[in-house]
Enzyme design. Sequence first.
Site, PDB file in Angstrom:
ATOM      1  N   HIS A 360      33.710  64.912  38.083  1.00 34.09           N
ATOM      2  CA  HIS A 360      33.861  65.661  36.829  1.00 34.09           C
ATOM      3  C   HIS A 360      35.017  66.642  36.835  1.00 34.09           C
ATOM      4  O   HIS A 360      35.167  67.416  35.886  1.00 34.09           O
ATOM      5  CB  HIS A 360      32.595  66.448  36.505  1.00 34.09           C
ATOM      6  CG  HIS A 360      31.416  65.610  36.165  1.00 34.09           C
ATOM      7  ND1 HIS A 360      31.104  65.242  34.881  1.00 34.09           N
ATOM      8  CD2 HIS A 360      30.484  65.053  36.952  1.00 34.09           C
ATOM      9  CE1 HIS A 360      30.008  64.511  34.883  1.00 34.09           C
ATOM     10  NE2 HIS A 360      29.611  64.373  36.136  1.00 34.09           N
ATOM     11  N   LYS A 552      33.344  77.415  24.826  1.00 29.46           N
ATOM     12  CA  LYS A 552      33.304  76.732  26.116  1.00 29.46           C
ATOM     13  C   LYS A 552      33.275  77.793  27.198  1.00 29.46           C
ATOM     14  O   LYS A 552      33.452  78.973  26.894  1.00 29.46           O
ATOM     15  CB  LYS A 552      34.544  75.848  26.296  1.00 29.46           C
ATOM     16  CG  LYS A 552      35.848  76.560  25.940  1.00 29.46           C
ATOM     17  CD  LYS A 552      37.056  75.642  26.020  1.00 29.46           C
ATOM     18  CE  LYS A 552      37.272  74.818  24.782  1.00 29.46           C
ATOM     19  NZ  LYS A 552      36.989  73.403  24.986  1.00 29.46           N
ATOM     20  N   ARG A 553      33.042  77.406  28.457  1.00 27.97           N
ATOM     21  CA  ARG A 553      33.112  78.392  29.525  1.00 27.97           C
ATOM     22  C   ARG A 553      34.483  79.061  29.533  1.00 27.97           C
ATOM     23  O   ARG A 553      35.481  78.466  29.135  1.00 27.97           O
ATOM     24  CB  ARG A 553      32.844  77.721  30.880  1.00 27.97           C
ATOM     25  CG  ARG A 553      31.378  77.486  31.128  1.00 27.97           C
ATOM     26  CD  ARG A 553      30.579  78.767  31.147  1.00 27.97           C
ATOM     27  NE  ARG A 553      30.830  79.499  32.377  1.00 27.97           N
ATOM     28  CZ  ARG A 553      29.981  79.590  33.384  1.00 27.97           C
ATOM     29  NH1 ARG A 553      28.784  79.029  33.316  1.00 27.97           N
ATOM     30  NH2 ARG A 553      30.290  80.261  34.481  1.00 27.97           N
ATOM     31  N   LYS A 558      41.312  76.566  30.563  1.00 26.60           N
ATOM     32  CA  LYS A 558      40.931  76.283  29.170  1.00 26.60           C
ATOM     33  C   LYS A 558      41.742  77.131  28.194  1.00 26.60           C
ATOM     34  O   LYS A 558      41.754  76.888  27.001  1.00 26.60           O
ATOM     35  CB  LYS A 558      39.435  76.515  28.981  1.00 26.60           C
ATOM     36  CG  LYS A 558      38.565  75.553  29.802  1.00 26.60           C
ATOM     37  CD  LYS A 558      37.081  75.854  29.614  1.00 26.60           C
ATOM     38  CE  LYS A 558      36.174  75.035  30.521  1.00 26.60           C
ATOM     39  NZ  LYS A 558      35.990  73.647  30.052  1.00 26.60           N
ATOM     40  N   THR A 660      33.554  67.872  26.020  1.00 28.17           N
ATOM     41  CA  THR A 660      32.568  67.220  25.159  1.00 28.17           C
ATOM     42  C   THR A 660      32.362  68.034  23.889  1.00 28.17           C
ATOM     43  O   THR A 660      31.962  67.489  22.862  1.00 28.17           O
ATOM     44  CB  THR A 660      31.213  67.047  25.889  1.00 28.17           C
ATOM     45  OG1 THR A 660      30.903  68.263  26.567  1.00 28.17           O
ATOM     46  CG2 THR A 660      31.283  65.916  26.883  1.00 28.17           C
ATOM     47  N   LYS A 664      31.754  67.079  19.732  1.00 24.36           N
ATOM     48  CA  LYS A 664      30.722  67.659  18.858  1.00 24.36           C
ATOM     49  C   LYS A 664      31.347  68.259  17.605  1.00 24.36           C
ATOM     50  O   LYS A 664      30.846  68.087  16.489  1.00 24.36           O
ATOM     51  CB  LYS A 664      29.935  68.748  19.613  1.00 24.36           C
ATOM     52  CG  LYS A 664      29.120  68.212  20.775  1.00 24.36           C
ATOM     53  CD  LYS A 664      28.701  69.308  21.751  1.00 24.36           C
ATOM     54  CE  LYS A 664      28.277  68.683  23.079  1.00 24.36           C
ATOM     55  NZ  LYS A 664      28.151  69.671  24.171  1.00 24.36           N
TER      56      LYS A 664
END
Length: 826
Positions: A360, A552-553, A558, A660, A664
């Site tokens: 992952h 998100k985290r 990110k 992911t 969504k």
Amino acid sequence: MDHPQAQTVAEFKARIEHYLTQTALPDKAAISAKAYLKATCMAINDVIHHRLHETVQRHQTAQSRSINYLSLEYLMGRMLSNNLHNLDCFAVAAEALQALGVELTDLFEEGHDLALGNGGLGRLAACYLDSMATLELDAMGYGIHYQHGLFEQQFHHGRQIETPDEWREYGSPWEVCRPEAEQEVFLYGHVEIDTGEQGKVTKTWHPGQIIRGVPWDVPVVGYRGKTVNTLRLWESRASSHFDWVAFNEGNYQSAHIAKNQAETISKVLYPNDDTAAGKELRFIQQYFFCACSINDILARFQERFGDDWSQFPSQVVIQLNDTHPTLAIVELMRVFIDQHQWAWHDAWEMCQQVFAYTNHTLLPEALETWSVDLFQRVLPRHLEIVYEINEWFLNQVVNQQWPGDVAKRRALSLIAETPEKSVRMAHLCVVTAYRVNGVAAIHSELVKSDLFPEFHQLWPSKLVNVTNGITPRRWLKVCNPKLSELLDQHIVGDWALDLTQLAQLKSLADDASFQQKFMAVKRHNKQCLAQTIWQQCQIRVDPDALFDVQIKRLHEYKRQHLNLLHIMALYWRILNEPDFTMHPRVFIFGAKAAPGYYLAKEIIYAINCVAETINNDARVKGLIKVVFLPNYRVSLAEKIIPAADLSEQISTAGKEASGTGNMKLALNGALTIGTMDGANIEIAEEVGRENIFIFGLNVEQIKQLNNEHYEPWHYYHQDSLLRHVLDSFLSDQFTPGRPGELSAIRDSLLEAGDPYRVLADFQSYCVEQQRVNDTFCNSARWAKMAILNTASMGKFNSDRSINDYQRLIWSQIPQKKTLQQWSQAS
Ligand code: 26W
């Protein structure tokens, strides 16, 4: 209670009333919402457990390969609404409660999230459980029954404060304890070697500690309710035997110490989703989980097939969710060799036929290694087995392919020699597993080319791709009832089962009246979120503004700080460019930072400081609002996602394995602004480049930049807007009276080499954001794009992912093979 399937409103009401006698206080005038919630859960548990029994019986006779999904994390979220939908009794329950004067949707808010995970990997496991049950597969999820799940987040003066998650404070209505499936787990101690007659060597592990694993089962209801599978979560307890010895000797204190030590193992979820810290307790947690799960899998197999082990590979597959459950491999080896007295090679061959591994992440800091010293102390027998596997691998495989190549041996060995002698868990997984998969097309390619190139050369058919997916039940049907209703009206067939049916919307994308209905749903959802924002943050936001969402985290890769730089740039322009104008926008963040991740916490603080300044500056005239919703979790995502216009997917290319949340948000009609990274690439392919906002360097360009030399100051000097923004970190503009308080972020971007190349993508990000703004101003154009996004998400159904796992991995039962055969097979 004779007919648990019965589902009329009257019967449902009677059942709730029946359980209220257990959940509500007899002498209370008013019944609490919690009592109603529990009674409603108990009422549907009748149905669920009945179906669970039927499912088990069906699987017993089917003789299909049973799937064992091993994951240290599951983010199940709340379960009542989902279970009601999947059982197709949502409307009945709502009416039954209404007859009792209770609003069903109010009860949902009383439910606690089941938050036994950190982020993407944990939520993926939950989506996959839903899909495996929906596809009626014989699947069991295994995990840990953490007493405290992921911490709860509060902001104190803009800074993240963590408090323990108390999900079982009032008991959980879903879990059932199964003492009959308890396991024993050994730790520490030493290994004794005996040479018997005929020179046969046997090894006996004399443990220093024995603990118990107690299983708690959570039912997993598939869509339409036919199949109900099980998520089995292990809780650690002191061995009763050990307790009593100390207790009877009057040594109460040491009895308590032993008890506490044992119970500590499943006490808390480690809140890191990116760094492998090498902590002893985490290692023990992983082994405890693996030992319980493997022995349970073996017990379930033996119940059906006795000692007919020839059936094992065709009846059992074990999917490892990242390397966290790698010790399951070594445990299975140990049980076969030491307990069943198998020959080493027979045990090894069996393991190579039943394990598959999903990678992952490519982030080097997330690749797990465990120090040999720790391994030796906690699991002395297992370490021997690791060494034996390594010997087999280096001599039988590496040396065959690259005779005498010492550098190759060092690079591929299961044991790293530097910086500390340690076991490389990913290597152990790849060497053992008969299939290894990445989680998006580009990620799987990078796994082959950059992460495991030599392994790929050795076994070219081993590495495959399964692009992630999300369950359309929770992420559309449950969380967005208004859009679901609209889809039901315009789509033939059940889109919640076959999400590709959403493509029927494509012919409506230009239809003005459909556009209007679609955007009216969005507007309604934005109004609801505006209310939540008011309640949570006391910030007023305009539902007609563009809702720009990054959830998100929190991680540098990110790049929430890239988003922040853009907000600061807009603010600067509003204040300094008299002619500047834009459509009003609300920037919405949701993110938890790992408690020990300093810079991530600084970024949270900076966003909160900037929010405070901008939201209270009258000169902004409401053009920008910045909202950081605290305690981001599954149930909050279910409120934010249906209300989003824009989805921020802005990771440095090559760093986000898949993502992911991107799926969504697009499914719920948000447009994506994103880099060519992870599943964004496949989303762009599905929606078409004209319906997505792509910016920034791609993987190749990032690699090239890294090979040349990254010079952040170059961007600073060349772009005056960027310069203003970065310099404001040194002033007290956003931290009145405390200049320079946010300078750590500026330093990370300019002085510390920033591995995530934020400044390199800044300008292109701003250009694309301008296009977002201009497009949003054309509401028909935006509506069309939003509809086409929803219409194009069929591929990202987790049912499709699970079918891919089934086809590429679980249905492939490897034959016993020699190495030559393995490499020729490709
Ligand atoms: C041991 C520390 C640790 C803990 C968790 C290291 C790594 C992890 C996970 C692998 C991090 C994770 O959640 N990865 C995410 O997995 C998602 C599901 O495949 C992907 O969509 C995300 O891109 C990926 O970051």
